[in-house]
Design an enzyme around this catalytic site. Structure first.
Site, mmCIF file in Angstrom:
data_model
loop_
_atom_site.group_PDB
_atom_site.id
_atom_site.type_symbol
_atom_site.label_atom_id
_atom_site.label_comp_id
_atom_site.label_asym_id
_atom_site.label_seq_id
_atom_site.Cartn_x
_atom_site.Cartn_y
_atom_site.Cartn_z
ATOM 1 N N ALA A 45 -23.347 18.124 78.866
ATOM 2 C CA ALA A 45 -22.162 17.674 78.910
ATOM 3 C C ALA A 45 -21.036 18.750 78.526
ATOM 4 O O ALA A 45 -19.835 18.158 79.287
ATOM 5 C CB ALA A 45 -22.943 16.679 78.220
ATOM 6 N N GLU A 46 -21.355 19.474 77.935
ATOM 7 C CA GLU A 46 -20.108 19.794 76.993
ATOM 8 C C GLU A 46 -20.673 21.152 76.409
ATOM 9 O O GLU A 46 -21.748 21.382 75.339
ATOM 10 C CB GLU A 46 -19.147 19.248 76.211
ATOM 11 C CG GLU A 46 -18.659 18.762 75.826
ATOM 12 C CD GLU A 46 -18.044 17.161 76.958
ATOM 13 O OE1 GLU A 46 -17.139 16.324 77.542
ATOM 14 O OE2 GLU A 46 -19.479 16.171 76.267
ATOM 15 N N THR A 47 -19.839 22.557 76.128
ATOM 16 C CA THR A 47 -19.936 23.783 75.441
ATOM 17 C C THR A 47 -18.830 23.516 74.756
ATOM 18 O O THR A 47 -17.455 23.169 75.145
ATOM 19 C CB THR A 47 -20.054 24.823 76.412
ATOM 20 O OG1 THR A 47 -21.525 24.451 77.585
ATOM 21 C CG2 THR A 47 -20.555 25.523 75.359
ATOM 22 N N HIS A 76 -19.204 14.650 70.139
ATOM 23 C CA HIS A 76 -20.396 14.824 70.129
ATOM 24 C C HIS A 76 -20.665 16.660 69.852
ATOM 25 O O HIS A 76 -21.163 16.958 68.927
ATOM 26 C CB HIS A 76 -21.124 14.541 70.624
ATOM 27 C CG HIS A 76 -21.995 14.993 72.290
ATOM 28 N ND1 HIS A 76 -20.639 15.526 73.224
ATOM 29 C CD2 HIS A 76 -22.571 16.355 72.875
ATOM 30 C CE1 HIS A 76 -21.104 15.509 73.985
ATOM 31 N NE2 HIS A 76 -22.811 16.695 73.765
#
Length: 263
Positions: A45-47, A76
């Site tokens: 979802a995110e880096t 997060h």
């Protein structure tokens, strides 16, 4: 070039729950297209990417990428970054300060929890529930908007859990993300978050959505401290507090992977 890489489950009471985030420590920024390509390759979802800050009011500069776009705020992955700094790099400051596209952010250590200090985004009611009913598959009682998030409020937790959204219709809505929420059974409130515009059909746990959720539920329930659960397939626990124009969002993290990227 070799880059250290960590994958952390954030807002997770145990491994294989919460929301996985990639964390890449850098000495200096890579080209934007390289960071976007890394995030796409990771397919999380995110880096998050961070560098030491030259700002006297911050310890690190922080950026976040989904597989398709750069985000201006991510909860997060910020929690995961603070966890990596504390547990893998020995940063023992009680509060780690970040500079970001959304301004100054901070993460405090409280026992086993890391606690985000984010700006509140108090939502306002909007008078267009029908388009959200069509997109989410069931009519919400009403719809509110705070920051980039639309909050579709339902009667109970079961209604939220049973939603089967049409993601093309969700992506056509004017909001960056759509959050379905209701009063919880074992928690003060629950939620699910859909972000197809950013390449995320359903986000497992969305810290930044709670910038709007916490002010909404604090006003509705008449309490400043609450527990929340995002009832995605993985699920995640959040400890929430409204503090004037800030929200405090706490959770635990679990390290899943440590490795090296060869760029």
């Amino acid at each position: 070039m070799t880059i250290r890489f960590f994958q952390v489950d954030a807002f997770a009471e145990r491994l294989f729950s919460g929301n996985p985030a990639g964390v890449c420590p850098l000495d200096e920024w890579l080209p934007d297209q390289t960071m976007q390509a890394i995030a796409a390759e990771n397919n999380l979802a995110e880096t998050a990417f961070f560098v030491p800050s030259r700002d006297a009011d911050a310890d690190y500069d922080l950026r976040w990428f989904t597989p398709t776009v750069e985000m201006d705020l991510c909860g997060h992955a910020t929690l995961a970054t603070a966890y990596v700094l504390a547990e893998q790099f020995g940063d023992d400051k009680p509060v780690i300060r970040f500079s970001s596209m959304s301004g100054p952010l901070a993460v405090a250590r409280e026992g086993e929890r890391f606690v985000l200090d984010f700006p509140a985004a108090p939502p306002r009611r909007v008078a267009e529930p029908q388009s959200y009913a069509d997109a989410l598959g069931a009519a919400p009682a009403d719809v509110w908007r705070g920051g980039d998030f639309a909050l579709a409020v339902y009667a109970d937790q079961t209604a939220v859990a049973d939603l089967r959204p049409d993601l093309e219709k969700v992506a056509a809505l004017p909001d960056g993300a759509v959050v379905a929420t209701a009063e919880g059974e074992a928690h003060d409130f629950v939620s699910r978050c859909f972000v197809p515009k950013a390449g995320i059909p359903e986000d497992p746990v969305t810290g930044s959505a709670h910038c709007a959720l916490i002010p909404y539920w604090a006003a509705r329930l008449g309490k400043a401290e609450m527990t929340a659960r995002q009832i995605s397939a993985r699920g995640g626990e959040l400890h929430c507090r409204l503090d004037e124009n800030r929200v405090k969002i706490g959770g635990r993290c679990a390290l899943y992977l440590e490795g090296r990227l060869l760029i």
